[in-house]
Design a protein around this motif. Structure first.
Motif, PDB file in Angstrom:
ATOM      1  N   TRP A   1      20.404  49.492  31.547  1.00  0.00           N
ATOM      2  CA  TRP A   1      20.874  48.280  32.235  1.00  0.00           C
ATOM      3  C   TRP A   1      20.642  48.442  33.740  1.00  0.00           C
ATOM      4  O   TRP A   1      20.950  49.466  34.324  1.00  0.00           O
ATOM      5  CB  TRP A   1      22.349  48.042  31.973  1.00  0.00           C
ATOM      6  CG  TRP A   1      22.700  47.743  30.548  1.00  0.00           C
ATOM      7  CD1 TRP A   1      23.325  48.575  29.670  1.00  0.00           C
ATOM      8  CD2 TRP A   1      22.458  46.532  29.837  1.00  0.00           C
ATOM      9  NE1 TRP A   1      23.483  47.961  28.448  1.00  0.00           N
ATOM     10  CE2 TRP A   1      22.963  46.700  28.520  1.00  0.00           C
ATOM     11  CE3 TRP A   1      21.864  45.308  30.178  1.00  0.00           C
ATOM     12  CZ2 TRP A   1      22.892  45.697  27.561  1.00  0.00           C
ATOM     13  CZ3 TRP A   1      21.798  44.306  29.209  1.00  0.00           C
ATOM     14  CH2 TRP A   1      22.302  44.497  27.924  1.00  0.00           C
TER      15      TRP A   1
ATOM     16  N   ASP B   1      18.958  42.917  32.086  1.00  0.00           N
ATOM     17  CA  ASP B   1      20.251  42.273  32.287  1.00  0.00           C
ATOM     18  C   ASP B   1      20.526  41.336  31.121  1.00  0.00           C
ATOM     19  O   ASP B   1      19.621  40.640  30.640  1.00  0.00           O
ATOM     20  CB  ASP B   1      20.252  41.486  33.596  1.00  0.00           C
ATOM     21  CG  ASP B   1      21.654  41.085  34.036  1.00  0.00           C
ATOM     22  OD1 ASP B   1      22.192  40.124  33.476  1.00  0.00           O
ATOM     23  OD2 ASP B   1      22.195  41.745  34.931  1.00  0.00           O
ATOM     24  N   TYR B   2      21.762  41.280  30.679  1.00  0.00           N
ATOM     25  CA  TYR B   2      22.148  40.395  29.569  1.00  0.00           C
ATOM     26  C   TYR B   2      21.795  38.942  29.879  1.00  0.00           C
ATOM     27  O   TYR B   2      21.324  38.200  29.007  1.00  0.00           O
ATOM     28  CB  TYR B   2      23.645  40.536  29.303  1.00  0.00           C
ATOM     29  CG  TYR B   2      24.125  39.773  28.092  1.00  0.00           C
ATOM     30  CD1 TYR B   2      24.181  40.376  26.840  1.00  0.00           C
ATOM     31  CD2 TYR B   2      24.531  38.439  28.202  1.00  0.00           C
ATOM     32  CE1 TYR B   2      24.615  39.673  25.714  1.00  0.00           C
ATOM     33  CE2 TYR B   2      24.961  37.731  27.092  1.00  0.00           C
ATOM     34  CZ  TYR B   2      25.005  38.354  25.847  1.00  0.00           C
ATOM     35  OH  TYR B   2      25.425  37.661  24.741  1.00  0.00           O
TER      36      TYR B   2
ATOM     37  N   SER C   1      13.193  36.563  29.836  1.00  0.00           N
ATOM     38  CA  SER C   1      14.170  36.497  28.751  1.00  0.00           C
ATOM     39  C   SER C   1      14.036  37.666  27.789  1.00  0.00           C
ATOM     40  O   SER C   1      15.011  38.049  27.129  1.00  0.00           O
ATOM     41  CB  SER C   1      14.035  35.176  27.985  1.00  0.00           C
ATOM     42  OG  SER C   1      12.786  35.092  27.322  1.00  0.00           O
TER      43      SER C   1
ATOM     44  N   PRO D   1      19.837  34.352  35.228  1.00  0.00           N
ATOM     45  CA  PRO D   1      18.967  35.522  35.122  1.00  0.00           C
ATOM     46  C   PRO D   1      18.857  36.266  36.441  1.00  0.00           C
ATOM     47  O   PRO D   1      18.950  35.675  37.520  1.00  0.00           O
ATOM     48  CB  PRO D   1      17.608  34.923  34.727  1.00  0.00           C
ATOM     49  CG  PRO D   1      17.934  33.586  34.152  1.00  0.00           C
ATOM     50  CD  PRO D   1      19.142  33.112  34.897  1.00  0.00           C
TER      51      PRO D   1
ATOM     52  N   ARG E   1      16.414  41.374  27.930  1.00  0.00           N
ATOM     53  CA  ARG E   1      17.836  41.063  27.750  1.00  0.00           C
ATOM     54  C   ARG E   1      18.646  42.218  27.211  1.00  0.00           C
ATOM     55  O   ARG E   1      19.864  42.129  27.122  1.00  0.00           O
ATOM     56  CB  ARG E   1      17.971  39.877  26.796  1.00  0.00           C
ATOM     57  CG  ARG E   1      17.474  40.161  25.393  1.00  0.00           C
ATOM     58  CD  ARG E   1      17.589  38.952  24.477  1.00  0.00           C
ATOM     59  NE  ARG E   1      16.703  37.868  24.891  1.00  0.00           N
ATOM     60  CZ  ARG E   1      16.740  36.656  24.358  1.00  0.00           C
ATOM     61  NH1 ARG E   1      17.609  36.385  23.388  1.00  0.00           N
ATOM     62  NH2 ARG E   1      15.901  35.725  24.772  1.00  0.00           N
TER      63      ARG E   1
ATOM     64  N   ASN F   1      19.418  37.667  31.441  1.00  0.00           N
ATOM     65  CA  ASN F   1      17.995  37.315  31.450  1.00  0.00           C
ATOM     66  C   ASN F   1      17.623  36.412  30.275  1.00  0.00           C
ATOM     67  O   ASN F   1      16.642  35.668  30.334  1.00  0.00           O
ATOM     68  CB  ASN F   1      17.132  38.583  31.420  1.00  0.00           C
ATOM     69  CG  ASN F   1      17.167  39.339  32.728  1.00  0.00           C
ATOM     70  OD1 ASN F   1      17.624  38.813  33.748  1.00  0.00           O
ATOM     71  ND2 ASN F   1      16.697  40.566  32.727  1.00  0.00           N
ATOM     72  N   ARG F   2      18.392  36.466  29.205  1.00  0.00           N
ATOM     73  CA  ARG F   2      18.086  35.654  28.025  1.00  0.00           C
ATOM     74  C   ARG F   2      18.121  34.162  28.305  1.00  0.00           C
ATOM     75  O   ARG F   2      17.583  33.364  27.529  1.00  0.00           O
ATOM     76  CB  ARG F   2      19.059  35.987  26.888  1.00  0.00           C
ATOM     77  CG  ARG F   2      20.503  35.581  27.163  1.00  0.00           C
ATOM     78  CD  ARG F   2      21.454  36.181  26.136  1.00  0.00           C
ATOM     79  NE  ARG F   2      21.387  37.637  26.181  1.00  0.00           N
ATOM     80  CZ  ARG F   2      21.492  38.406  25.088  1.00  0.00           C
ATOM     81  NH1 ARG F   2      21.681  37.860  23.901  1.00  0.00           N
ATOM     82  NH2 ARG F   2      21.424  39.717  25.205  1.00  0.00           N
ATOM     83  N   TYR F   3      18.760  33.765  29.367  1.00  0.00           N
ATOM     84  CA  TYR F   3      18.867  32.348  29.674  1.00  0.00           C
ATOM     85  C   TYR F   3      17.683  31.830  30.495  1.00  0.00           C
ATOM     86  O   TYR F   3      17.620  30.645  30.809  1.00  0.00           O
ATOM     87  CB  TYR F   3      20.171  32.074  30.430  1.00  0.00           C
ATOM     88  CG  TYR F   3      21.388  32.538  29.656  1.00  0.00           C
ATOM     89  CD1 TYR F   3      21.730  31.948  28.444  1.00  0.00           C
ATOM     90  CD2 TYR F   3      22.185  33.582  30.123  1.00  0.00           C
ATOM     91  CE1 TYR F   3      22.840  32.378  27.721  1.00  0.00           C
ATOM     92  CE2 TYR F   3      23.293  34.023  29.413  1.00  0.00           C
ATOM     93  CZ  TYR F   3      23.614  33.417  28.210  1.00  0.00           C
ATOM     94  OH  TYR F   3      24.706  33.858  27.488  1.00  0.00           O
TER      95      TYR F   3
ATOM     96  N   THR G   1      25.468  33.413  33.366  1.00  0.00           N
ATOM     97  CA  THR G   1      24.302  32.899  32.655  1.00  0.00           C
ATOM     98  C   THR G   1      23.092  32.749  33.560  1.00  0.00           C
ATOM     99  O   THR G   1      22.145  32.073  33.205  1.00  0.00           O
ATOM    100  CB  THR G   1      24.621  31.536  32.024  1.00  0.00           C
ATOM    101  OG1 THR G   1      24.991  30.611  33.053  1.00  0.00           O
ATOM    102  CG2 THR G   1      25.751  31.665  31.012  1.00  0.00           C
TER     103      THR G   1
ATOM    104  N   GLU H   1      20.398  32.439  17.715  1.00  0.00           N
ATOM    105  CA  GLU H   1      21.326  32.813  18.773  1.00  0.00           C
ATOM    106  C   GLU H   1      22.549  31.900  18.731  1.00  0.00           C
ATOM    107  O   GLU H   1      22.423  30.679  18.614  1.00  0.00           O
ATOM    108  CB  GLU H   1      20.641  32.722  20.135  1.00  0.00           C
ATOM    109  CG  GLU H   1      19.468  33.679  20.282  1.00  0.00           C
ATOM    110  CD  GLU H   1      18.819  33.594  21.643  1.00  0.00           C
ATOM    111  OE1 GLU H   1      19.402  34.099  22.607  1.00  0.00           O
ATOM    112  OE2 GLU H   1      17.729  32.993  21.737  1.00  0.00           O
TER     113      GLU H   1
END
Length: 431
Positions: free
Chosen positions: A243, A301-302, A313, A177, A316, A304-306, A175, A126
Motif C-alpha cells: 500500500w 490505493d483502495y 483502477s 483516486p 486497487r 484507485n478503483r473509482y 472515493t 462489485e
C-alpha cells in the motif's frame, strides 16, 4: 553477479519457463464451459481451473456470491503455438447477474505482435451503494467470448480461470483516486506523489529465469534482471508492491544483426494480484537495442478503483503484481531462434504503508499478502538488497534470493527470518 537460492519446503520450486507453452498450474481443476448459463458449472474462489474456448461459441461458468464481497474472475486465454492470430484476436469477459444484467464487460487482444501469447481479461461483481444491479446474494454468470479475426486459425484456445473474493471494509474510505490532484486515499498517499514514470534503475543485471505462467511466476523485487527468452515464449515475474508504493518497469531488448522492422517484437504486461490487467507496452524492433517502459502508475490505493482509467483502477490492491514478457514468434523467422537477452529493470518506489482494514480475508489470501508490511521499504534486488518474495500464501514457501558472496551464517539468518514470517502469517499476522 551469481545468485544463491534457498527454497523452503512446502511447494515445488519455481518453474523456469524454458518451453514456449503456457504453464498451467498443476492443481488447476478441469471445468467445461457450458453453451448456456443454465448448464454453467460452478467456479469456487480460491481455486484455479482449466477449460477451453471454441472459436465459434461462447462458454459460461457460474459464481455463487454473498451480498458483501467483491468478486473478480481472471481469464487467461492461450492460443496454441504456431497458430495464426491477428492483432484483433482476443477475448471478451462478461459478468452478469441472474436477470442477465451486466456487471462488467472487459476485452483483451493479441495486439501488434500478431503472435500466439496468453491474453488476459477479467470480470467483476462489485458491491457499491451507487449500483442498482449486480447487488445481493445469489447466482452470477461469467461468459467468455472469443473475438476472432477474419484470417486467424479457427481452433480452440485453452483457458485458465482464477476467481477471487475481496471482503468488505470494516469502515468506508475515500472515493478519490490517488492520481487525482490533491487527493488522499486510504493509504494516506497524496496525488502529488504520482509525478510521472519512474526512472529505470541502473547497475549490473542479475540473471533470473522467468516462470511459464501466473502460478509459477518467478519472485523478484526491485532490481535489474537479465532474462533469456526465445521467440514465442512468455515469461512471468512476481513483484511484491505494498500500500502506498508504486511500480515501474522497463524492458530492453539487446541488439543483433539488422533486419526488417517488427512491430510488437516484445510485449511487457503488468497484472495486479487478482490477475487483472493494469498496463502493457509493445516494443518495435529492427535489430538495434530498444527499450520500452510501463506508463506512469499511481501508488497502490483502495480508492484507485473509482478511477475511470484502467491503469489507475487496476492498482486497487496491495500484494503480488505480475510482469509478463512475450517475445513474438516472428522474431525467430527474422532474426533467428535465439534465445535473446532482455534486461528487465523493476522499480518499486516508496515505503509500504498500512492499508485499509478488511472485515475478513481475501480468497485466496496468498497473492494479497505477499507485499511488504508497514515500515518495510522496497528491497533492492539489483542494488544491494536481499530479495524476499512469496508466490503462494496457501503454502509456507518463499524463495530467498541472496547475492553470491554472502556468508553462510547470513544466509541461514535470512532463511530463519523467512520462517518467522511464515509463522506470523499462519497465525494471522502481517509480514
Amino acid at each position: 553477479m551469481a545468485l544463491a537460492v534457498v527454497t523452503l519446503t512446502g511447494q515445488p520450486a519455481l518453474a523456469d519457463g524454458t518451453s514456449g507453452a503456457y504453464g498451467f498450474a498443476s492443481d488447476d481443476q478441469p471445468v467445461t464451459g457450458a453453451s448456456t448459463t443454465a448448464d454453467a458449472q460452478l467456479l469456487v474462489p480460491g481455486r484455479t481451473y482449466k477449460s477451453s474456448l471454441p472459436a465459434d461459441s461462447d462458454v459460461s461458468y457460474r459464481l455463487d456470491l454473498d451480498a458483501t464481497s467483491n468478486a473478480y474472475v481472471s481469464v487467461t486465454a492461450v492460443p496454441r503455438a504456431g497458430t495464426l492470430v491477428t492483432a484483433t484476436d482476443g477475448i471478451r469477459v462478461t459478468v452478469r447477474d441472474a436477470d442477465s444484467r451486466s456487471c462488467s464487460v472487459e476485452s483483451a487482444y493479441v495486439g501488434p505482435s500478431r503472435s500466439p501469447r496468453p491474453v488476459v481479461a477479467w470480470g467483476s461483481r462489485e458491491t457499491a451503494a451507487r449500483r442498482t444491479s449486480c447487488q445481493g446474494e445469489g447466482r452470477y454468470y461469467v461468459v467468455v467470448h472469443r473475438i476472432a479475426g477474419t484470417s486467424s486459425t479457427p481452433d480452440d484456445w485453452d483457458l485458465e480461470l482464477a476467481p477471487f473474493l475481496e471482503p468488505r471494509l470494516e469502515k468506508a474510505v475515500g472515493t478519490t483516486p490517488t492520481g487525482s490532484t490533491g487527493s488522499t486515499g486510504s493509504s494516506g498517499s497524496s496525488g502529488s506523489s504520482d509525478s510521472g514514470s519512474l526512472d529505470p534503475l541502473t547497475g549490473p543485471a542479475v540473471p533470473r529465469s522467468g516462470g511459464s505462467g501466473f502460478g509459477a511466476a518467478a519472485a523478484v523485487e526491485q532490481g535489474v534482471w537479465s532474462v533469456d527468452i526465445s521467440p514465442g515464449q512468455t515469461l512471468f515475474y512476481a513483484v511484491p508492491v505494498g500500500w502506498g508504493q508504486r511500480i515501474g518497469a522497463t524492458a530492453e531488448l539487446g541488439s543483433t544483426r539488422r533486419g526488417g522492422y517488427m512491430g510488437g517484437a516484445l510485449n511487457m504486461a503488468l497484472y495486479n494480484p487478482a490477475r487483472g490487467p493494469v498496463d502493457d507496452v509493445n516494443l518495435g524492433y529492427s535489430g538495434s537495442q530498444k527499450s520500452a517502459s510501463l506508463g506512469s502508475l499511481p501508488p497502490v490505493d483502495y480508492a484507485n478503483r473509482y478511477a475511470s482509467l484502467g491503469s489507475v483502477s487496476g492498482t486497487r490492491f496491495a500484494g503480488t503484481y505480475y510482469l509478463a514478457l512475450h517475445l513474438a514468434e516472428g522474431m525467430g523467422e527474422e532474426y533467428g531462434t535465439g534465445p535473446y537477452e532482455v534486461t528487465l529493470r523493476v522499480r518499486v518506489e516508496g515505503t509500504a504503508e498500512a492499508g485499509p482494514t478488511y472485515d475478513g480475508r481475501f480468497e485466496p489470501p496468498g497473492p494479497f499478502e505477499a507485499a511488504a508490511g508497514p515500515g518495510r521499504g522496497a528491497a533492492g534486488g539489483g542494488e544491494g538488497g536481499d530479495g524476499v518474495a512469496g508466490n503462494d500464501g496457501n503454502d509456507a514457501v518463499m524463495t530467498v534470493v541472496a547475492a553470491a558472496g554472502l556468508g553462510g551464517g547470513t544466509l541461514v539468518l535470512a532463511a530463519l527470518g523467512v520462517w518467522t514470517a511464515v509463522a506470523r502469517r499462519r497465525a494471522g499476522g502481517a509480514w
